[in-house]
Design a protein around this motif. Sequence first.
Motif, PDB file in Angstrom:
ATOM      1  N   ASP A  67       0.838  -1.197   0.000  1.00 48.04           N
ATOM      2  CA  ASP A  67       0.000   0.000   0.000  1.00 48.04           C
ATOM      3  C   ASP A  67       0.874   1.248   0.000  1.00 48.04           C
ATOM      4  O   ASP A  67       1.742   1.405   0.874  1.00 48.04           O
ATOM      5  N   ASP A  68       0.685   2.100  -0.978  1.00 47.93           N
ATOM      6  CA  ASP A  68       1.389   3.381  -1.108  1.00 47.93           C
ATOM      7  C   ASP A  68       2.893   3.251  -1.334  1.00 47.93           C
ATOM      8  O   ASP A  68       3.628   4.218  -1.162  1.00 47.93           O
ATOM      9  N   PHE A  69       3.382   2.070  -1.730  1.00 46.94           N
ATOM     10  CA  PHE A  69       4.806   1.879  -2.004  1.00 46.94           C
ATOM     11  C   PHE A  69       4.989   1.249  -3.380  1.00 46.94           C
ATOM     12  O   PHE A  69       4.329   0.259  -3.709  1.00 46.94           O
ATOM     13  N   TYR A  70       5.888   1.844  -4.153  1.00 45.74           N
ATOM     14  CA  TYR A  70       6.103   1.433  -5.537  1.00 45.74           C
ATOM     15  C   TYR A  70       7.586   1.252  -5.812  1.00 45.74           C
ATOM     16  O   TYR A  70       8.406   2.066  -5.364  1.00 45.74           O
ATOM     17  N   GLU A  71       7.904   0.200  -6.573  1.00 48.62           N
ATOM     18  CA  GLU A  71       9.261   0.019  -7.058  1.00 48.62           C
ATOM     19  C   GLU A  71       9.298   0.532  -8.493  1.00 48.62           C
ATOM     20  O   GLU A  71       8.446   0.187  -9.309  1.00 48.62           O
ATOM     21  N   VAL A  72      10.289   1.348  -8.787  1.00 50.20           N
ATOM     22  CA  VAL A  72      10.508   1.847 -10.145  1.00 50.20           C
ATOM     23  C   VAL A  72      11.885   1.365 -10.573  1.00 50.20           C
ATOM     24  O   VAL A  72      12.852   1.491  -9.809  1.00 50.20           O
ATOM     25  N   VAL A  73      11.953   0.774 -11.775  1.00 51.03           N
ATOM     26  CA  VAL A  73      13.217   0.266 -12.307  1.00 51.03           C
ATOM     27  C   VAL A  73      13.519   0.999 -13.605  1.00 51.03           C
ATOM     28  O   VAL A  73      12.723   0.956 -14.550  1.00 51.03           O
ATOM     29  N   LEU A  74      14.661   1.670 -13.642  1.00 53.16           N
ATOM     30  CA  LEU A  74      15.149   2.349 -14.841  1.00 53.16           C
ATOM     31  C   LEU A  74      16.206   1.448 -15.464  1.00 53.16           C
ATOM     32  O   LEU A  74      17.226   1.161 -14.836  1.00 53.16           O
ATOM     33  N   SER A  75      15.941   0.983 -16.685  1.00 54.08           N
ATOM     34  CA  SER A  75      16.873   0.091 -17.387  1.00 54.08           C
ATOM     35  C   SER A  75      17.559   0.855 -18.502  1.00 54.08           C
ATOM     36  O   SER A  75      16.896   1.494 -19.321  1.00 54.08           O
ATOM     37  N   ILE A  76      18.888   0.774 -18.521  1.00 61.22           N
ATOM     38  CA  ILE A  76      19.670   1.431 -19.566  1.00 61.22           C
ATOM     39  C   ILE A  76      20.647   0.416 -20.140  1.00 61.22           C
ATOM     40  O   ILE A  76      21.344  -0.269 -19.397  1.00 61.22           O
ATOM     41  N   THR A  77      20.655   0.328 -21.476  1.00 63.43           N
ATOM     42  CA  THR A  77      21.623  -0.506 -22.180  1.00 63.43           C
ATOM     43  C   THR A  77      22.429   0.403 -23.083  1.00 63.43           C
ATOM     44  O   THR A  77      21.865   1.165 -23.872  1.00 63.43           O
ATOM     45  N   LEU A  78      23.731   0.334 -22.946  1.00 60.59           N
ATOM     46  CA  LEU A  78      24.643   1.151 -23.751  1.00 60.59           C
ATOM     47  C   LEU A  78      25.550   0.204 -24.527  1.00 60.59           C
ATOM     48  O   LEU A  78      26.202  -0.645 -23.936  1.00 60.59           O
ATOM     49  N   THR A  79      25.559   0.360 -25.853  1.00 60.55           N
ATOM     50  CA  THR A  79      26.390  -0.475 -26.713  1.00 60.55           C
ATOM     51  C   THR A  79      27.347   0.420 -27.478  1.00 60.55           C
ATOM     52  O   THR A  79      26.932   1.418 -28.071  1.00 60.55           O
ATOM     53  N   ALA A  80      28.631   0.046 -27.464  1.00 60.08           N
ATOM     54  CA  ALA A  80      29.654   0.782 -28.210  1.00 60.08           C
ATOM     55  C   ALA A  80      30.207  -0.160 -29.275  1.00 60.08           C
ATOM     56  O   ALA A  80      30.713  -1.239 -28.956  1.00 60.08           O
ATOM     57  N   ALA A  81      30.094   0.257 -30.536  1.00 56.63           N
ATOM     58  CA  ALA A  81      30.594  -0.557 -31.639  1.00 56.63           C
ATOM     59  C   ALA A  81      31.635   0.222 -32.428  1.00 56.63           C
ATOM     60  O   ALA A  81      31.457   1.405 -32.721  1.00 56.63           O
ATOM     61  N   GLN A  82      32.709  -0.457 -32.763  1.00 57.06           N
ATOM     62  CA  GLN A  82      33.763   0.094 -33.614  1.00 57.06           C
ATOM     63  C   GLN A  82      33.679  -0.706 -34.912  1.00 57.06           C
ATOM     64  O   GLN A  82      34.123  -1.849 -34.967  1.00 57.06           O
ATOM     65  N   GLY A  83      33.052  -0.094 -35.917  1.00 57.95           N
ATOM     66  CA  GLY A  83      32.812  -0.825 -37.161  1.00 57.95           C
ATOM     67  C   GLY A  83      31.816  -1.941 -36.890  1.00 57.95           C
ATOM     68  O   GLY A  83      30.755  -1.719 -36.339  1.00 57.95           O
ATOM     69  N   GLU A  84      32.178  -3.149 -37.252  1.00 56.22           N
ATOM     70  CA  GLU A  84      31.303  -4.302 -37.043  1.00 56.22           C
ATOM     71  C   GLU A  84      31.513  -4.973 -35.691  1.00 56.22           C
ATOM     72  O   GLU A  84      30.787  -5.883 -35.334  1.00 56.22           O
ATOM     73  N   LYS A  85      32.512  -4.543 -34.943  1.00 53.82           N
ATOM     74  CA  LYS A  85      32.840  -5.182 -33.675  1.00 53.82           C
ATOM     75  C   LYS A  85      32.257  -4.410 -32.493  1.00 53.82           C
ATOM     76  O   LYS A  85      32.368  -3.195 -32.423  1.00 53.82           O
ATOM     77  N   THR A  86      31.689  -5.159 -31.551  1.00 53.73           N
ATOM     78  CA  THR A  86      31.207  -4.553 -30.317  1.00 53.73           C
ATOM     79  C   THR A  86      32.390  -4.356 -29.390  1.00 53.73           C
ATOM     80  O   THR A  86      33.093  -5.302 -29.056  1.00 53.73           O
ATOM     81  N   ALA A  87      32.617  -3.111 -29.003  1.00 48.72           N
ATOM     82  CA  ALA A  87      33.692  -2.811 -28.058  1.00 48.72           C
ATOM     83  C   ALA A  87      33.249  -3.186 -26.647  1.00 48.72           C
ATOM     84  O   ALA A  87      33.957  -3.866 -25.921  1.00 48.72           O
ATOM     85  N   PHE A  88      32.050  -2.713 -26.266  1.00 51.70           N
ATOM     86  CA  PHE A  88      31.502  -3.088 -24.965  1.00 51.70           C
ATOM     87  C   PHE A  88      29.994  -2.941 -24.971  1.00 51.70           C
ATOM     88  O   PHE A  88      29.412  -2.256 -25.808  1.00 51.70           O
ATOM     89  N   LEU A  89      29.393  -3.621 -24.018  1.00 52.89           N
ATOM     90  CA  LEU A  89      27.951  -3.576 -23.808  1.00 52.89           C
ATOM     91  C   LEU A  89      27.734  -3.468 -22.305  1.00 52.89           C
ATOM     92  O   LEU A  89      28.251  -4.284 -21.537  1.00 52.89           O
ATOM     93  N   GLU A  91      24.738  -2.992 -19.320  1.00 52.43           N
ATOM     94  CA  GLU A  91      23.318  -3.008 -18.981  1.00 52.43           C
ATOM     95  C   GLU A  91      23.189  -2.752 -17.484  1.00 52.43           C
ATOM     96  O   GLU A  91      23.843  -3.413 -16.679  1.00 52.43           O
ATOM     97  N   VAL A  92      22.351  -1.781 -17.140  1.00 51.74           N
ATOM     98  CA  VAL A  92      22.139  -1.428 -15.732  1.00 51.74           C
ATOM     99  C   VAL A  92      20.644  -1.304 -15.479  1.00 51.74           C
ATOM    100  O   VAL A  92      19.924  -0.679 -16.261  1.00 51.74           O
ATOM    101  N   GLN A  93      20.209  -1.915 -14.392  1.00 49.47           N
ATOM    102  CA  GLN A  93      18.849  -1.712 -13.903  1.00 49.47           C
ATOM    103  C   GLN A  93      18.976  -1.029 -12.550  1.00 49.47           C
ATOM    104  O   GLN A  93      19.346  -1.656 -11.555  1.00 49.47           O
TER     105      GLN A  93
END
Length: 166
Positions: A67-89, A91-93
């Motif tokens: 009652d009167d309490f809520y969980e909020v989850v902010l999800s962010i995914t960041l992908t860094a690609a150099q050409g065809e290769k993924t440098a890093f990925l 993910e944070v919730q």
Amino acid sequence: MTDQVEVKPEGAATTAETPDGVQVAIQRVYTKDVSFEAPNVPEVFQDQNFKPEIKMEMNSKSRKVADDFYEVVLSITLTAAQGEKTAFLVEVQQAGLFGIRGLDDAQLRHLLSTFCPEVLYPYARETISSLINKGGFPPIYLAPVNFHELFQAQMAQAAAEQQNAE
């Protein structure tokens, strides 16, 4: 099956009350999930012109936990690609528990979609920046986000879709 969660407002870090009885309390901010992957290390470090293309995806969701309490989850995914290769990925919730009282459904939805993610975003930014730095990559600083503007755009799009469906 429903989980019962007992939350006591005495532990609230921040509480605000308006003259009309609306109360908002930040109970807790926490990292719910985190992931860092660098599948092409150390090869990407050898590229002298390392200027990756950065792609960011972001969403938030909320749920009532008591009652009167809520969980909020902010999800962010960041992908860094150099050409065809993924440098890093990354993910944070980033999540938070909020005590909210005295709002109608529309006001509550607005608060859960704007104010709560605004509280969580700086924590998620710091976590992402720290993970990227620990991965050996140059720092990336995410720009501020206007969650009120995003919410208004979502509402406008939903209204347009509803009007087109009629």
